[in-house]
Design an enzyme around this catalytic site. Structure first.
Site, mmCIF file in Angstrom:
data_model
loop_
_atom_site.group_PDB
_atom_site.id
_atom_site.type_symbol
_atom_site.label_atom_id
_atom_site.label_comp_id
_atom_site.label_asym_id
_atom_site.label_seq_id
_atom_site.Cartn_x
_atom_site.Cartn_y
_atom_site.Cartn_z
ATOM 1 C CB CYS A 79 -0.974 -0.073 1.164
ATOM 2 S SG CYS A 79 -2.417 0.950 0.901
ATOM 3 C CG HIS A 169 -3.049 -2.879 4.327
ATOM 4 N ND1 HIS A 169 -2.105 -2.300 5.132
ATOM 5 C CD2 HIS A 169 -3.636 -1.865 3.671
ATOM 6 C CE1 HIS A 169 -2.114 -0.996 4.992
ATOM 7 N NE2 HIS A 169 -3.040 -0.694 4.097
ATOM 8 C CD GLU A 171 -0.239 -5.285 6.395
ATOM 9 O OE1 GLU A 171 -0.185 -5.786 5.246
ATOM 10 O OE2 GLU A 171 -0.573 -4.111 6.608
HETATM 11 N N1 GLN Z 1 -3.692 6.402 0.701
HETATM 12 C C1 GLN Z 1 -2.466 6.184 1.412
HETATM 13 C C2 GLN Z 1 -1.331 6.999 0.814
HETATM 14 O O1 GLN Z 1 -1.510 7.676 -0.125
HETATM 15 C C3 GLN Z 1 -2.086 4.731 1.428
HETATM 16 C C4 GLN Z 1 -3.051 3.987 2.282
HETATM 17 C C5 GLN Z 1 -2.528 2.756 2.904
HETATM 18 O O2 GLN Z 1 -1.317 2.526 3.009
HETATM 19 N N2 GLN Z 1 -3.439 1.991 3.415
HETATM 20 O O3 GLN Z 1 -0.255 6.950 1.315
#
Ligand code: GLN
Length: 187
Positions: A79, A169, A171
């Site tokens: 992410c 994610h 995890e």
């Molecule tokens: N939207 C977040 C960002 O731009 C990422 C979100 C996440 O890691 N769950 O960093």
């Protein structure tokens, strides 16, 4: 025993550590550059990429992590971690700029900013649980980058040599197959 660092500035750190422990790895929480020495791999967790970028600068970690990525240390960005690894971001300057992918942030709109799906990942397994939270996606990949999973037409998991990145994610579920793929096939 493989030693895996988890960047521990912000975000879903503990869950990665628990999953890596269960996979038989030794984990190191990385907050200072000295803690990068001797690692076999590094996980960049999800969180908020703009906050993580600020902290990477503040703790003088950006350049050392970039250098290790360029030298071939296996890294897995989930992410916001994927956002940190990307060579190009759609509407922002890149951060570590090491993985040959173009990434767009917040790709799923406000109405559905978090959801869980089961993904088929031919290289890894079927019906792998994935939690998306204000997730980015991979818009395009460079030559030689393997697209490992697509969800509703968007690339959500890809591998560029020793660098693995996903939109979601892994995890935050009990399904450790993607992290296991990283530590067994890439580290
Ligand atoms: N939207 C977040 C960002 O731009 C990422 C979100 C996440 O890691 N769950 O960093």
């Amino acid at each position: 025993m493989k030693i895996i660092g988890v960047l521990a500035l912000q975000g879903a750190v503990r869950e990665h550590v628990q999953m890596l422990d269960a996979l038989g790895c030794q984990t190191v929480l990385v907050k200072h550059k000295e803690q990068l020495v001797g690692l076999d791999g590094l996980v960049l967790p999800g969180g908020e990429s703009t906050t993580m970028r600020k902290l990477l600068y503040r703790y003088d970690l950006l350049e050392p992590i970039r250098t290790l990525a360029q030298q071939g240390l296996p890294m897995f960005g989930t992410c916001a971690g994927l956002i940190l690894l990307a060579k190009e971001l759609v509407d922002h300057e890149p951060h570590l700029a090491v993985m040959d992918v173009v990434v767009a942030r917040n790709s799923y709109g406000r109405q559905v900013d978090s959801f869980e799906v089961e993904l088929d990942v031919p290289a890894i397994g079927e019906a792998i649980s994935a939690v998306f939270i204000r997730a980015p996606h991979i818009v395009s990949v460079g030559e030689g980058v393997e697209v490992l999973a697509v969800h509703e037409g968007k690339i959500v998991l890809a591998r560029d040599r020793h660098l693995l990145g996903c939109s979601f994610h892994p995890e935050l579920t009990t399904d450790s197959r993607i992290l296991e793929y990283f530590v067994t096939s890439m580290v």
